[in-house]
Scaffold this motif. Structure first.
Motif, short mmCIF file in Angstrom:
data_model
loop_
_atom_site.label_atom_id
_atom_site.label_comp_id
_atom_site.label_asym_id
_atom_site.label_seq_id
_atom_site.Cartn_x
_atom_site.Cartn_y
_atom_site.Cartn_z
N ASN A 168 -12.22 -4.60 9.87
CA ASN A 168 -10.90 -5.20 9.72
C ASN A 168 -10.92 -6.66 9.39
N LEU A 171 -11.98 -6.95 5.83
CA LEU A 171 -11.05 -6.45 4.81
C LEU A 171 -9.78 -7.30 4.74
N TYR B 29 2.17 2.59 -5.02
CA TYR B 29 1.86 1.26 -5.52
C TYR B 29 1.25 1.27 -6.91
N ARG B 108 0.69 0.45 2.73
CA ARG B 108 -0.60 0.57 2.02
C ARG B 108 -0.69 -0.45 0.89
N ALA B 109 0.43 -0.64 0.20
CA ALA B 109 0.44 -1.62 -0.89
C ALA B 109 0.12 -3.01 -0.36
N ALA B 111 -1.42 -3.82 2.45
CA ALA B 111 -2.79 -3.90 2.97
C ALA B 111 -3.81 -4.03 1.84
N THR B 112 -3.61 -3.30 0.75
CA THR B 112 -4.61 -3.38 -0.31
C THR B 112 -4.49 -4.70 -1.09
N ILE B 114 -3.67 -7.52 0.22
CA ILE B 114 -4.29 -8.53 1.08
C ILE B 114 -5.81 -8.44 0.97
N ALA B 115 -6.31 -7.22 0.85
CA ALA B 115 -7.76 -7.04 0.75
C ALA B 115 -8.29 -7.65 -0.54
N LEU B 116 -7.48 -7.63 -1.60
CA LEU B 116 -7.97 -8.08 -2.91
C LEU B 116 -7.62 -9.52 -3.22
N ASP B 117 -6.62 -10.09 -2.54
CA ASP B 117 -6.10 -11.40 -2.94
C ASP B 117 -6.16 -12.40 -1.77
N PRO B 118 -7.13 -13.33 -1.82
CA PRO B 118 -7.31 -14.26 -0.70
C PRO B 118 -6.08 -15.12 -0.41
N GLY B 164 -7.47 -2.92 16.13
CA GLY B 164 -8.34 -2.64 14.98
C GLY B 164 -8.58 -1.15 14.71
N LEU B 167 -5.48 0.54 13.16
CA LEU B 167 -5.25 0.09 11.78
C LEU B 167 -6.26 0.73 10.83
N ASN B 168 -7.52 0.73 11.25
CA ASN B 168 -8.57 1.33 10.42
C ASN B 168 -8.38 2.80 10.17
N LEU B 171 -5.62 3.14 7.69
CA LEU B 171 -5.89 2.64 6.34
C LEU B 171 -6.94 3.49 5.62
N HIS B 172 -7.99 3.88 6.35
CA HIS B 172 -9.07 4.65 5.71
C HIS B 172 -8.92 6.14 5.89
#
Lengths: 200, 200
Positions: A168, A171, B29, B108-109, B111-112, B114-118, B164, B167-168, B171-172
């Motif tokens: 987490n 990610l 998304y 989900r949109a 979360a993903t 956030i994962a890709l964009d600092p 955690g 959430l995991n 998400l997964h």
């Protein structure tokens, strides 16, 4: 299919997967395209579409190829008999891998595709994450048999509790991912939050 | 800007954010586009591009609007004095929200992205997740003062360890997300994995 055709096909497949992995590291997932992978691999983009339904599926197979190449055999966790020490070694190594810039973009791509695509999530759970989770549970089962984990602990929940916070934090970029953090996760998971009445 | 212009602008802004949230629920998304949002909101797509750099940024503001509308004031966690009971209530509610189809696609949109964009991750940490994490830590701090959590426990790690895994798993998609799972996470986090020498 003649042996030559099969070999050429396997060569193209590996070239495509390698190109996808390399491009991910260079440009990130948002800019990755089937066209770009095809150009880098020297194949037509129809070849890629014939074998994979999406760029997420290509990335998934690239990870699978990589994990088969580096591991060769089912994964195992170290078992020295000292659970805390073994978990510390493993979690510190995980943190180091997650901080490695070579894996940053490919791992994020895979994680976000899994979050968005239930079919890919199922394939991931079965082929990549499943064997790894079983290895983690196996290490905890051995500790449980040795009396280092309470008998009534659900080992699946224990695995989520040890590895979940690290995954987490990486990610969602929710804090620094350091060896110190890994150590704190291990000791907090083993001891729990409640005060302990007696010293061990 | 005249008051009328400001009001029209705010109306367009809300129409865009509502359209984005609705479309996410309907199409997911991957298929969400700025064009689609503009059409649904009845504005030109240039209006959207003028205010937001990406569809991720639109989604983020839609969440912010929603959380301000539903909460009105900083978040707090229940504090009845019984930590295990309070955490159980909160985690079961979280599980229920995560299983609610209305939130599935938008969460989900977010979360993903956030994962890709600092940058978006930083904005999320500061404006949405930060106040919530502080509320969680505050509840644990109160338990620590009441002697229900050991003095040497790092409350940030404790928060990661309680929330955690949930959430995991969501998400997964790594397993069923049920009230039973929430209860097991609470008891395992509080008690830890090690056997307890004395009954409490």
């Amino acid at each position: 299919m003649t042996p030559n055709t099969a070999r050429r096909r396997e060569t193209s497949r590996r070239a495509i997967l390698t190109a996808a992995f390399d491009l991910l590291q260079e440009t990130g997932y948002a800019k990755l395209s089937i066209e770009g992978i095809a150009a880098r691999a020297g194949v037509g983009k129809q070849t890629i579409y014939r074998w994979w339904p999406s760029k997420g599926a290509v990335i998934f197979d690239a990870f699978l190829m990589l994990s088969e190449a580096t591991e060769g055999g089912p994964p195992t966790l170290p078992d020295t008999g000292d659970l805390a020490a073994d978990l510390t070694v493993v979690l510190r190594a995980t943190v180091e891998e997650m901080n490695d810039p070579r894996y940053e973009q490919p791992m994020r791509a895979l994680a976000t595709e899994i979050a968005l695509d239930p079919e890919l999530a199922a394939a991931y759970a079965e082929r990549l994450d499943g064997p790894l989770k079983e290895a983690k549970r196996q290490r905890l089962r051995s500790a449980q048999q040795a009396g280092q984990i309470a008998d009534d602990v659900d080992l699946g929940v224990a695995v989520d509790m040890i590895w979940g916070p690290i995954l987490n934090r990486w990610l969602h970029r929710s804090g620094p991912l350091t060896a110190e953090y890994a150590d704190l996760v291990v000791s907090t998971a083993l001891n729990g939050l409640r005060p302990r009445r007696s010293a061990e």
